[in-house]
Scaffold this active site. Structure first.
Site, PDB file in Angstrom:
ATOM      1  N   ARG A   1       0.822  -1.215   0.000  1.00  0.00           N
ATOM      2  CA  ARG A   1       0.000   0.000   0.000  1.00  0.00           C
ATOM      3  C   ARG A   1       0.857   1.266   0.000  1.00  0.00           C
ATOM      4  O   ARG A   1       0.521   2.272  -0.636  1.00  0.00           O
ATOM      5  CB  ARG A   1      -0.957  -0.004   1.198  1.00  0.00           C
ATOM      6  CG  ARG A   1      -2.008   1.075   1.102  1.00  0.00           C
ATOM      7  CD  ARG A   1      -3.218   0.815   2.001  1.00  0.00           C
ATOM      8  NE  ARG A   1      -4.342   1.621   1.554  1.00  0.00           N
ATOM      9  CZ  ARG A   1      -4.904   2.597   2.266  1.00  0.00           C
ATOM     10  NH1 ARG A   1      -4.466   2.872   3.474  1.00  0.00           N
ATOM     11  NH2 ARG A   1      -5.905   3.282   1.781  1.00  0.00           N
TER      12      ARG A   1
ATOM     13  N   HIS B   1       0.457   4.124  -2.762  1.00  0.00           N
ATOM     14  CA  HIS B   1       0.069   5.500  -2.433  1.00  0.00           C
ATOM     15  C   HIS B   1       1.172   6.505  -2.750  1.00  0.00           C
ATOM     16  O   HIS B   1       0.886   7.669  -3.022  1.00  0.00           O
ATOM     17  CB  HIS B   1      -0.364   5.608  -0.973  1.00  0.00           C
ATOM     18  CG  HIS B   1      -1.779   5.182  -0.755  1.00  0.00           C
ATOM     19  ND1 HIS B   1      -2.575   5.667   0.250  1.00  0.00           N
ATOM     20  CD2 HIS B   1      -2.555   4.309  -1.436  1.00  0.00           C
ATOM     21  CE1 HIS B   1      -3.780   5.115   0.191  1.00  0.00           C
ATOM     22  NE2 HIS B   1      -3.783   4.274  -0.830  1.00  0.00           N
TER      23      HIS B   1
ATOM     24  N   TRP C   1     -10.522  -8.681   2.401  1.00  0.00           N
ATOM     25  CA  TRP C   1     -11.277  -9.031   1.195  1.00  0.00           C
ATOM     26  C   TRP C   1     -11.293 -10.548   0.966  1.00  0.00           C
ATOM     27  O   TRP C   1     -12.166 -11.052   0.281  1.00  0.00           O
ATOM     28  CB  TRP C   1     -10.668  -8.353  -0.023  1.00  0.00           C
ATOM     29  CG  TRP C   1     -10.797  -6.865  -0.064  1.00  0.00           C
ATOM     30  CD1 TRP C   1     -11.795  -6.169  -0.684  1.00  0.00           C
ATOM     31  CD2 TRP C   1      -9.913  -5.877   0.487  1.00  0.00           C
ATOM     32  NE1 TRP C   1     -11.586  -4.815  -0.539  1.00  0.00           N
ATOM     33  CE2 TRP C   1     -10.444  -4.605   0.169  1.00  0.00           C
ATOM     34  CE3 TRP C   1      -8.719  -5.929   1.230  1.00  0.00           C
ATOM     35  CZ2 TRP C   1      -9.829  -3.408   0.563  1.00  0.00           C
ATOM     36  CZ3 TRP C   1      -8.108  -4.752   1.614  1.00  0.00           C
ATOM     37  CH2 TRP C   1      -8.664  -3.516   1.291  1.00  0.00           C
TER      38      TRP C   1
HETATM   39 FE1  DDH Z   1      -6.467  -0.232  -1.725  1.00  0.00          FE
HETATM   40  N1  DDH Z   1      -7.433   0.212   0.009  1.00  0.00           N
HETATM   41  N2  DDH Z   1      -7.745   0.941  -2.765  1.00  0.00           N
HETATM   42  N3  DDH Z   1      -5.394  -0.594  -3.427  1.00  0.00           N
HETATM   43  N4  DDH Z   1      -5.137  -1.331  -0.647  1.00  0.00           N
HETATM   44  C1  DDH Z   1      -7.135  -0.266   1.257  1.00  0.00           C
HETATM   45  C2  DDH Z   1      -6.165  -1.186   1.579  1.00  0.00           C
HETATM   46  C3  DDH Z   1      -5.252  -1.701   0.666  1.00  0.00           C
HETATM   47  C4  DDH Z   1      -8.809   1.622  -2.252  1.00  0.00           C
HETATM   48  C5  DDH Z   1      -9.112   1.781  -0.903  1.00  0.00           C
HETATM   49  C6  DDH Z   1      -8.485   1.082   0.121  1.00  0.00           C
HETATM   50  C7  DDH Z   1      -5.714  -0.134  -4.665  1.00  0.00           C
HETATM   51  C8  DDH Z   1      -6.899   0.534  -5.013  1.00  0.00           C
HETATM   52  C9  DDH Z   1      -7.811   1.035  -4.132  1.00  0.00           C
HETATM   53  C10 DDH Z   1      -4.063  -2.015  -1.180  1.00  0.00           C
HETATM   54  C11 DDH Z   1      -3.560  -1.905  -2.458  1.00  0.00           C
HETATM   55  C12 DDH Z   1      -4.179  -1.227  -3.506  1.00  0.00           C
HETATM   56  C13 DDH Z   1      -8.025   0.334   2.208  1.00  0.00           C
HETATM   57  C14 DDH Z   1      -8.022   0.074   3.707  1.00  0.00           C
HETATM   58  C15 DDH Z   1      -8.870   1.157   1.510  1.00  0.00           C
HETATM   59  C16 DDH Z   1      -9.997   1.994   2.068  1.00  0.00           C
HETATM   60  C17 DDH Z   1      -6.945   0.924   4.397  1.00  0.00           C
HETATM   61  C18 DDH Z   1      -6.904   0.662   5.876  1.00  0.00           C
HETATM   62  O1  DDH Z   1      -7.934   0.875   6.544  1.00  0.00           O
HETATM   63  O2  DDH Z   1      -5.835   0.243   6.370  1.00  0.00           O
HETATM   64  C19 DDH Z   1      -9.611   2.171  -3.322  1.00  0.00           C
HETATM   65  C20 DDH Z   1     -10.847   3.004  -3.152  1.00  0.00           C
HETATM   66  C21 DDH Z   1      -8.997   1.783  -4.484  1.00  0.00           C
HETATM   67  C22 DDH Z   1      -9.480   2.040  -5.865  1.00  0.00           C
HETATM   68  O3  DDH Z   1      -8.769   1.683  -6.827  1.00  0.00           O
HETATM   69  C23 DDH Z   1     -10.646   2.530  -6.173  1.00  0.00           C
HETATM   70  C24 DDH Z   1      -4.648  -0.419  -5.581  1.00  0.00           C
HETATM   71  C25 DDH Z   1      -4.638  -0.003  -7.049  1.00  0.00           C
HETATM   72  C26 DDH Z   1      -3.674  -1.088  -4.861  1.00  0.00           C
HETATM   73  C27 DDH Z   1      -2.340  -1.590  -5.315  1.00  0.00           C
HETATM   74  O4  DDH Z   1      -1.517  -1.964  -4.545  1.00  0.00           O
HETATM   75  C28 DDH Z   1      -1.993  -1.622  -6.749  1.00  0.00           C
HETATM   76  C29 DDH Z   1      -3.511  -2.885  -0.162  1.00  0.00           C
HETATM   77  C30 DDH Z   1      -2.345  -3.852  -0.358  1.00  0.00           C
HETATM   78  C31 DDH Z   1      -4.259  -2.694   0.989  1.00  0.00           C
HETATM   79  C32 DDH Z   1      -4.101  -3.398   2.349  1.00  0.00           C
HETATM   80  C33 DDH Z   1      -3.283  -2.573   3.293  1.00  0.00           C
HETATM   81  C34 DDH Z   1      -3.112  -3.205   4.652  1.00  0.00           C
HETATM   82  O5  DDH Z   1      -2.610  -2.500   5.529  1.00  0.00           O
HETATM   83  O6  DDH Z   1      -3.448  -4.374   4.856  1.00  0.00           O
END
Ligand code: DDH
Length: 276
Positions: free
Chosen positions: A43, A47, A187
């Site tokens: 993540r 980000h 998920w």
């Molecule tokens: Fe995500 N993401 N993401 N995400 N994401 C969250 C957690 C993680 C969205 C929202 C959230 C991508 C796209 C989107 C990962 C990777 C990627 C969380 C929860 C939210 C909310 C955070 C928390 O509470 O800790 C949304 C909206 C989108 C969107 O595309 C519309 C993408 C593109 C990626 C990537 O890596 C390419 C990962 C990994 C996590 C889990 C993190 C954790 O600590 O566990």
């Protein structure tokens, strides 16, 4: 050319394999989430990169501007201090690597260590020296929104529908934390293994609105698994669903497309020297 790849006198040898090993050694976590820092490192890489705006050339992984406020305080980045702090000893041991290269490499290494595809990665990012270069807030996607928003955000970076669906497949990893995003739960039932399970759950599980005081999210019958509104958008939008269908059936296709798209994501806005 050959000249450029020869170590210069007095310059430390840039041993990226040693950095990779140091990152791998940090992944296992006894008392954290599902036993791995892998998902939060992925993540962080996402980000750091996903702020890119192709039209202005601003944002993106180059600069590692999330070290600074205001970006470090953007709501979307809540919880990512965990990942940044985790990597500090690696930065201290290998001070020649930029934070921007380290964060993106950590994402790639974590995906590979959790069973995912080999992610194309190369060094070349430089760190910016202050928060003056932080991208504006709200460049990262809003989980409460639908397909149009997902297309706007990833379209701004230069991705097409297929790449967008592949990228969101990263939600096979990790979980939501109420004290970070306000959402709750994982998920999939295997949140530390990189697989196409997210797409299988999205398609084959039954999702209903979760009854709780928190933001609108979806849950399965067990109440253990979750989907965000922005996840459901991938099955509600016909053009997105086509790729959800594909990736749920064909993990190899998912791995191949994800690796290419994630590699591209981490290179957005990075001024690599032109190929000789
Ligand atoms: Fe995500 N993401 N993401 N995400 N994401 C969250 C957690 C993680 C969205 C929202 C959230 C991508 C796209 C989107 C990962 C990777 C990627 C969380 C929860 C939210 C909310 C955070 C928390 O509470 O800790 C949304 C909206 C989108 C969107 O595309 C519309 C993408 C593109 C990626 C990537 O890596 C390419 C990962 C990994 C996590 C889990 C993190 C954790 O600590 O566990």
């Amino acid at each position: 050319g050959i000249q450029a790849s020869m170590p210069q006198l007095g310059e430390p040898k840039k041993d990226y394999d040693a950095v990779r090993k140091a990152i791998e050694n940090l992944l296992d976590a006894e008392d954290y989430d599902d036993g791995s820092f892998g998902p939060v490192l992925v993540r962080l890489a996402w980000h750091a990169s996903g702020t890119y705006d192709a039209a202005s050339g601003t944002g993106g992984s180059n600069g590692a501007t999330m070290r600074w406020a205001p970006e470090s305080e953007h709501a979307a980045n809540a919880g990512l201090a965990v990942a940044r702090k985790l990597l500090e000893p690696v930065k201290a041991a290998y001070p020649w690597i930029s934070y921007a290269d380290l964060w993106t490499l950590a994402g790639a290494v974590a995906i590979e260590a959790m069973g995912g595809p080999t992610i194309p990665w190369r060094p070349g990012r430089a760190d910016k020296a202050s928060g003056n270069d932080c991208p504006p807030d709200n460049r990262l996607p809003d989980a409460a929104q639908g397909a149009g928003h997902v297309r706007d955000v990833f379209g701004r970076m230069g991705f097409d529908d297929r790449e967008m669906v592949a990228l969101v497949g990263a939600h096979t990893l990790g979980r939501c934390h109420t004290d970070r995003s306000g959402y709750s739960g994982p998920w999939t039932n295997a949140p530390t293994t990189f697989s196409n399970l997210y797409f299988q759950e999205l398609l084959n599980n039954k999702w209903r609105k979760k009854r709780w005081d928190g933001p609108l999210q979806y849950e399965d019958k067990s109440g253990q698994l979750m989907m965000l509104p922005a996840d459901m958008a991938l099955v509600w939008d016909k053009k997105f669903k086509k790729y959800v269908d594909l990736y749920a059936k064909d993990e190899e296709a998912f791995f191949k497309d994800f690796a290419a798209a994630f590699g591209k994501l981490m290179e957005l806005g990075v001024p690599f020297p032109a190929a000789a």
